[in-house]
Design an enzyme around this catalytic site. Structure first.
Site, mmCIF file in Angstrom:
data_model
loop_
_atom_site.group_PDB
_atom_site.id
_atom_site.type_symbol
_atom_site.label_atom_id
_atom_site.label_comp_id
_atom_site.label_asym_id
_atom_site.label_seq_id
_atom_site.Cartn_x
_atom_site.Cartn_y
_atom_site.Cartn_z
ATOM 1 N N LYS A 147 0.865 -1.183 0.000
ATOM 2 C CA LYS A 147 0.000 0.000 0.000
ATOM 3 C C LYS A 147 0.899 1.229 0.000
ATOM 4 O O LYS A 147 2.038 1.169 0.453
ATOM 5 C CB LYS A 147 -0.885 -0.001 1.257
ATOM 6 C CG LYS A 147 -2.108 0.857 1.157
ATOM 7 C CD LYS A 147 -3.271 0.140 0.483
ATOM 8 C CE LYS A 147 -4.422 1.072 0.230
ATOM 9 N NZ LYS A 147 -5.610 0.361 -0.276
ATOM 10 N N ASP B 285 -7.072 4.275 -4.511
ATOM 11 C CA ASP B 285 -7.739 4.127 -3.208
ATOM 12 C C ASP B 285 -8.355 5.506 -2.941
ATOM 13 O O ASP B 285 -8.568 6.286 -3.898
ATOM 14 C CB ASP B 285 -6.739 3.714 -2.120
ATOM 15 C CG ASP B 285 -7.411 3.318 -0.803
ATOM 16 O OD1 ASP B 285 -8.000 2.231 -0.731
ATOM 17 O OD2 ASP B 285 -7.381 4.112 0.169
HETATM 18 P P1 NDP Z 1 -12.987 7.691 -2.854
HETATM 19 O O1 NDP Z 1 -11.918 8.664 -2.627
HETATM 20 O O2 NDP Z 1 -13.515 7.490 -4.226
HETATM 21 O O3 NDP Z 1 -14.240 7.998 -1.899
HETATM 22 C C1 NDP Z 1 -14.082 8.042 -0.519
HETATM 23 C C2 NDP Z 1 -15.395 8.479 0.084
HETATM 24 O O4 NDP Z 1 -15.337 8.338 1.484
HETATM 25 C C3 NDP Z 1 -15.700 9.955 -0.183
HETATM 26 O O5 NDP Z 1 -17.088 10.129 -0.234
HETATM 27 C C4 NDP Z 1 -15.096 10.639 1.035
HETATM 28 O O6 NDP Z 1 -15.667 11.895 1.349
HETATM 29 C C5 NDP Z 1 -15.446 9.633 2.121
HETATM 30 N N1 NDP Z 1 -14.462 9.736 3.197
HETATM 31 C C6 NDP Z 1 -13.114 9.594 3.118
HETATM 32 N N2 NDP Z 1 -12.536 9.798 4.305
HETATM 33 C C7 NDP Z 1 -13.552 10.079 5.164
HETATM 34 C C8 NDP Z 1 -13.598 10.367 6.539
HETATM 35 N N3 NDP Z 1 -12.478 10.416 7.279
HETATM 36 N N4 NDP Z 1 -14.832 10.582 7.101
HETATM 37 C C9 NDP Z 1 -15.962 10.531 6.351
HETATM 38 N N5 NDP Z 1 -15.975 10.266 5.026
HETATM 39 C C10 NDP Z 1 -14.794 10.039 4.454
HETATM 40 O O7 NDP Z 1 -12.420 6.303 -2.267
HETATM 41 P P2 NDP Z 1 -12.929 4.824 -2.553
HETATM 42 O O8 NDP Z 1 -14.388 4.813 -2.784
HETATM 43 O O9 NDP Z 1 -12.021 4.230 -3.556
HETATM 44 O O10 NDP Z 1 -12.583 4.106 -1.164
HETATM 45 C C11 NDP Z 1 -13.521 4.021 -0.086
HETATM 46 C C12 NDP Z 1 -13.096 2.920 0.870
HETATM 47 O O11 NDP Z 1 -13.041 1.660 0.166
HETATM 48 C C13 NDP Z 1 -11.709 3.097 1.497
HETATM 49 O O12 NDP Z 1 -11.720 2.537 2.799
HETATM 50 C C14 NDP Z 1 -10.822 2.228 0.598
HETATM 51 O O13 NDP Z 1 -9.641 1.807 1.271
HETATM 52 C C15 NDP Z 1 -11.764 1.058 0.337
HETATM 53 N N6 NDP Z 1 -11.447 0.253 -0.825
HETATM 54 C C16 NDP Z 1 -11.374 0.820 -2.083
HETATM 55 C C17 NDP Z 1 -11.106 0.025 -3.170
HETATM 56 C C18 NDP Z 1 -11.139 0.566 -4.556
HETATM 57 O O14 NDP Z 1 -11.108 -0.244 -5.491
HETATM 58 N N7 NDP Z 1 -11.240 1.870 -4.776
HETATM 59 C C19 NDP Z 1 -10.789 -1.409 -3.024
HETATM 60 C C20 NDP Z 1 -10.982 -1.915 -1.675
HETATM 61 C C21 NDP Z 1 -11.267 -1.092 -0.630
HETATM 62 P P3 NDP Z 1 -14.877 13.236 0.976
HETATM 63 O O15 NDP Z 1 -15.045 13.397 -0.498
HETATM 64 O O16 NDP Z 1 -15.549 14.295 1.783
HETATM 65 O O17 NDP Z 1 -13.453 13.011 1.377
#
Ligand code: NDP
Length: 447
Positions: free
Chosen positions: A126, A166
């Site tokens: 990572k 991510d």
């Molecule tokens: P994105 O950046 O596309 O979206 C993240 C979302 O989560 C946004 O809506 C963001 O809001 C919100 N968010 C992030 N940090 C916080 C926080 N501290 N409190 C509240 N809301 C928060 O990321 P992904 O959708 O790719 O990833 C989401 C999760 O899924 C993560 O945990 C990631 O590790 C996991 N994941 C992702 C994969 C992938 O293929 N993308 C694979 C496996 C797991 P804001 O815009 O306000 O920051």
């Protein structure tokens, strides 16, 4: 708890007490392994736990970049190459101000077991930076990505380490990073996944984590003779994973009613349908706006500033898809009181240990992210395969492979849980199945 596990955890806590998320992840995984370690002394003899909790390599570097006014900024860049026993390091890059080494170690550690569960030959890693892409212009994001790759390129490669996206790293960032890698190396290597379709990406990769999580929930419900049809679902986040979770829930007849971001949550009592979801895709991926705008556009929705979805409405399903530790013990109790029967994690480690205890006490279905969100990295593995054979599979072919991988992760986790005396416990099963493959490979390969 097995004495060997207790000793390794104690040492770890003494050495890096400040790495809270990493310690939480290590404790969750290692506590699941007592039965395996009791039944075979070879793991302790080969010091497998001591080796598994330390990354094979950590790279820390400076990332200087200029903003649109010409002012210079410096962020920290990281790549944690955790374990390569079963394949090249593989795992995403996270760009978020909260990023530090402890968080990346937790994510890299989880990735080792997750990748093992996919059945594909991928080790775990990572990386990322404390850079915040929010509010930055395209030009600034490109400047940052170019500088980040100017160092990272020397540590990655198609047979060494293949990063992906991510939080904060989507198609735009992968494009800039890939372009810079190619310019420096003068080589069109399959060195990143999550690429756009036109230049080496795979169909279904953007959808894979969200779709895969919904497929996993479907498998869990089927063990109880139940389906997704007509079930109300709370989804958090509004990024990549949340968007495609909602899309698949709609396709399979469920009713998703929430989305969120770091500012707040919307609850749409009539459900988010395909048309409303199209608004979210445009809002988040093109306009880069806030989820509060959903409630201004659709009067059926209410916006809750500063709140997470848990406990705001009755729902049978919860699919947390934002970030780590977003459901605490109180939130979990509220979910259960509101009729939740199934929690399937799209995010990595979104449930605190207290939340997991509450799910277990209430005997509801619970899938840990390393099993239920593994569809993303699995489809990244499929992207690497397509790059290697220089062919592209159709949407249907990739979706079918993804679906089969999710079914097999579900089956393997359930079987491992039953074999080691905790039937129905997906957390134990996923940890055990993921562990055994990597640990046995480490023993075979010596030290
Ligand atoms: P994105 O950046 O596309 O979206 C993240 C979302 O989560 C946004 O809506 C963001 O809001 C919100 N968010 C992030 N940090 C916080 C926080 N501290 N409190 C509240 N809301 C928060 O990321 P992904 O959708 O790719 O990833 C989401 C999760 O899924 C993560 O945990 C990631 O590790 C996991 N994941 C992702 C994969 C992938 O293929 N993308 C694979 C496996 C797991 P804001 O815009 O306000 O920051």
């Amino acid at each position: 708890m097995n004495k060997y596990v207790a000793r390794v955890l104690e040492d770890l806590k003494a050495k890096q007490p400040w790495e809270k998320e990493f310690l939480q992840a290590a404790e969750e995984v290692l506590s699941s392994l007592s039965a395996v370690l009791d039944s075979d002394s070879k793991y302790e003899k080969n010091k497998i736990l001591e080796r598994m909790v330390v990354p094979e390599r950590v790279i820390l570097f400076q990332v200087p970049w200029a903003d649109d006014k010409g002012e210079l900024h410096v962020n920290q860049g990281y790549r944690v190459q955790f374990n390569s026993a079963i394949g090249p390091y593989k795992g995403g890059l996270r760009f978020h101000p909260s990023v530090n080494l402890g968080i990346l170690k937790f994510l890299g550690f989880e990735q080792v077991f997750k990748n093992s569960l996919t059945t594909l030959p991928m080790g775990g890693g990572k990386g990322g930076s404390d850079f915040d892409p929010k509010g930055k212009s395209n030009n600034e994001v490109r400047n940052f990505c170019n500088s980040f790759m100017r160092e990272l390129y020397r540590h990655i490669g198609p047979n060494t380490d293949v990063p992906a996206g991510d939080i904060g790293v989507g198609g735009r960032e992968i494009g800039f990073l890939f372009g810079q890698y190619k310019r420096i190396r003068n080589s069109y290597d399959s060195v990143l996944t999550g690429k756009a379709l036109e230049w080496g990406g795979s169909l279904i990769r953007p959808e894979a984590t969200g779709y895969g999580n919904v497929y996993f929930a479907q498998e869990m419900l089927a063990t109880k003779g139940d389906t997704l049809e007509g079930k109300t679902a709370l989804v958090s986040g509004s990024g990549n994973v949340a968007q495609y979770t909602v899309e698949k829930l709609i396709q399979l007849g469920a009713k998703p009613i929430s989305l969120s971001d770091s500012n707040g949550t919307i609850i749409d009592k009539d459900g988010i349908d395909a048309e409303k979801l199209a608004f979210v895709f445009d809002l988040k991926n093109n306009k880069r706006g806030r989820i509060s705008e959903y409630a201004k556009k659709f009067p059926t929705a209410q916006y809750y500033e500063g709140k997470r979805p848990w406990g705001l409405a009755k729902a049978e399903l919860a699919l947390p898809s934002a970030t780590q530790n977003e459901i605490n013990g109180e939130n979990a109790k509220a979910l259960i009181e509101n009729g939740c029967i199934c929690v399937s994690e799209g995010a990595n480690m979104p449930s605190t240990p207290e939340a997991i205890e509450a799910y277990k006490a209430a005997k509801i279905l619970y899938a840990p992210g390393k099993a239920s969100n593994a569809g993303g990295v699995a489809t990244s593995g499929l992207e690497m395969s397509q790059n290697a054979i220089r062919l592209s599979w159709t949407r249907e072919e990739v979706d079918e492979k993804l679906h089969n991988i999710m079914r097999s992760i579900h089956k393997n986790a359930l079987e491992a849980a039953a074999e080691y005396g905790t039937p129905g416990d997906y957390m134990n099963g996923a940890n055990i199945a993921g562990f055994k493959k990597v640990a046995n490979a480490m023993i075979d390969q010596g030290y």
